[in-house]
Motif scaffolding. Structure first.
Motif, PDB file in Angstrom:
ATOM      1  N   GLY A 107       0.801  -1.212   0.000  1.00 38.89           N
ATOM      2  CA  GLY A 107       0.000   0.000   0.000  1.00 38.89           C
ATOM      3  C   GLY A 107       0.834   1.262   0.000  1.00 38.89           C
ATOM      4  N   GLN A 108       2.127   1.109  -0.250  1.00 41.79           N
ATOM      5  CA  GLN A 108       3.035   2.259  -0.267  1.00 41.79           C
ATOM      6  C   GLN A 108       2.839   3.088  -1.526  1.00 41.79           C
ATOM      7  OE1 GLN A 108       7.154   1.087   0.005  1.00 41.79           O
ATOM      8  NE2 GLN A 108       7.925   3.191   0.074  1.00 41.79           N
ATOM      9  N   VAL A 109       2.511   2.416  -2.645  1.00 41.00           N
ATOM     10  CA  VAL A 109       2.196   3.107  -3.898  1.00 41.00           C
ATOM     11  C   VAL A 109       0.852   2.595  -4.391  1.00 41.00           C
ATOM     12  CG1 VAL A 109       4.613   3.468  -4.519  1.00 41.00           C
ATOM     13  CG2 VAL A 109       3.423   1.432  -5.348  1.00 41.00           C
ATOM     14  N   ALA A 110       0.119   3.462  -5.098  1.00 41.66           N
ATOM     15  CA  ALA A 110      -1.237   3.103  -5.514  1.00 41.66           C
ATOM     16  C   ALA A 110      -1.325   2.623  -6.956  1.00 41.66           C
ATOM     17  CB  ALA A 110      -2.167   4.297  -5.310  1.00 41.66           C
ATOM     18  N   MET A 111      -0.299   2.892  -7.768  1.00 41.82           N
ATOM     19  CA  MET A 111      -0.281   2.441  -9.160  1.00 41.82           C
ATOM     20  C   MET A 111       1.124   1.957  -9.509  1.00 41.82           C
ATOM     21  SD  MET A 111      -2.467   5.377 -11.260  1.00 41.82           S
ATOM     22  CE  MET A 111      -1.469   6.751 -10.656  1.00 41.82           C
TER      23      MET A 111
END
Length: 453
Positions: free
Chosen positions: A278-282
């Protein structure tokens, strides 16, 4: 009536015994062949050595396919030999050329195609297809196109993939974005990344991977090399510094400068882990990683998938096939080559490809596999894969999407990655970095071309 003497009676008994023995014995009578009529001596099965680069779970699935084939083909026995990464395997093949120690057939990544043809050590599978009128109408057109050169299919497609955009649907909803309407263009990705960047979450992260740059160009209908991407005639120069590439790198760098994109380096595993956490969304990754990415996010968030983005004014194009194909070496006996061809055909069968696809995430290379119940069930379980299928089928066939071919592709990809790094690290502008990469790649192509007779 004349009576038999003892001697005559003994001779009569001996004659009867010999007749009975001859009738009951398996030993042939004089003048007969040692082999019974209609039978042949038992022959050893033809051995086929297959070098591949499938490790871990992929290797387990490959071993299962080999085992199933061997169990149903008593006259052929395939031995699978793991040879390390694609690069390592190709280097081992180079060392074996000119000797008998090499394999019967080898799995080679798509960017090794030009080298394999230039070795003159392979036999095109088209030879076997033509000899038996083998039907290739169900082979995926965009996969078949990649491995077709001068109107001839040189290798057998086996494991294929392309890149897609993965996104966190929960994060989209929390940011006020529509999770069912993912970004399609560079501009939309940048806007979504801004909305998604909050707290410990950053909008996006793309691994520094030369394959992604190649795909971004093809998606805009731009060719990576001159001379029709090296397909109308051997390439002599790189075009990685064209407008499409510069525009792509400017977009990438702008998101980094705006602090809505993380630069996590060259390893796709690092971006996958950041996405799962969940650190980056894409993020961008191969379709072959879909099951792993979905499983890693299970219980935390729902994974969405979208087509590879391109500029709003990008040209008509699509994605290029990644993965690998199977090449047949020509220094083996005709019998061994024919046996290898039988194995290749088995691997391309709809049922085999269905099992391979469901258990690895690679595309089926035959459209008939989608009719298999196993594939239909898998699409119900992983509906995200429909994006990958649609993207492949909607790709426009042209020289850009057919894929570039050059003998120094691995080196060219690394030089492209160096250029991306230089831009993201603020050392050069996109045009400067790509100009340098194009010059160095062109120099390597020139040197390579001189070695090819």
């Amino acid at each position: 009536m004349k009576r038999f003497g003892k001697r005559s009676f003994a001779l009569l008994l001996l004659s009867c015994f010999m007749l009975i023995s001859a009738a009951c014995s398996n030993t042939p009578a004089a003048g007969e062949s040692a082999v019974a009529a209609g039978s042949e001596p038992a022959k050893d099965p033809v051995k086929v050595v297959w070098w591949h680069s499938m490790s871990g779970e992929l290797g387990t699935v490959a071993d299962k396919l080999i085992s199933d084939f061997n169990a149903t083909h008593q006259d052929i026995q395939v031995e699978g030999v793991f040879q390390g990464t694609y690069d390592e395997s190709l280097n081992k093949l180079k060392a074996s050329l000119g000797a008998k120690s090499g394999p019967t057939m080898i799995q080679v990544y798509e960017i090794g195609s030009r080298f394999m043809m230039d070795t003159k050590a392979i036999r095109p599978v088209q030879d076997f297809m033509d000899a038996e009128a083998y039907d290739i109408s169900s082979l995926e057109p965009n996969i078949k196109n990649y491995y077709t050169f001068d109107g001839k299919l040189h290798s057998m497609p086996f494991n294929s993939s392309n890149p897609i955009l993965y996104y966190n649907k929960n994060a989209f909803k929390a940011a006020g974005l529509d999770p069912e309407n993912p970004p399609k263009t560079y501009e939309e990705v940048a806007e979504a990344a801004k909305a998604l960047t909050k707290g410990d979450q950053t909008g996006a992260s793309f691994a520094i991977y030369g394959w992604f740059m190649e795909q971004f160009l093809a998606n805009q209908g731009a060719e990576l090399l001159n001379n029709g991407n090296g397909r109308t005639s051997p390439a002599t120069a790189s075009q990685v510094n064209n407008d499409a590439a510069v525009k792509t790198l400017e977009w990438w760098k702008k998101m980094l400068d705006d602090k809505v994109l993380l630069n996590l380096g060259r390893k796709t595993d690092d971006t996958k882990k950041a996405f799962a956490a969940g650190q980056v969304a894409m993020t961008l990754d191969s379709t072959a990683s879909l099951r792993g990415i979905v499983s890693a996010a299970e219980g935390k968030f729902e994974v969405g998938t979208a087509f590879l983005p391109k500029p709003a004014d990008g040209g008509e194009g699509g994605v290029i096939i990644g993965g690998a194909s199977l090449w047949l070496m020509n220094n083996k006996s005709e019998e061994e080559q024919q046996a290898a061809w039988e194995f290749m055909k088995y691997l391309a069968e709809p049922q085999t490809q269905a099992y391979w696809h469901v258990n690895t995430g690679y595309f089926p290379v035959t459209t008939k596999a989608y009719d298999e119940p196993l594939v239909k069930e898998n699409l119900e379980k992983y509906p995200q894969f429909q994006t990958a299928v649609d993207q492949l089928h909607q790709t426009k066939a042209n020289l850009a999407t057919q894929g570039a071919v050059m003998g120094v592709f691995p080196e060219a990809r690394q030089l492209t990655e160096t250029a991306i790094e230089e831009v993201l690290n603020g050392q050069k502008t996109p045009q400067e970095a790509l100009d340098k990469a194009a010059q160095e790649i062109s120099s390597k192509i020139e040197t390579y071309n001189k070695t090819v007779k």
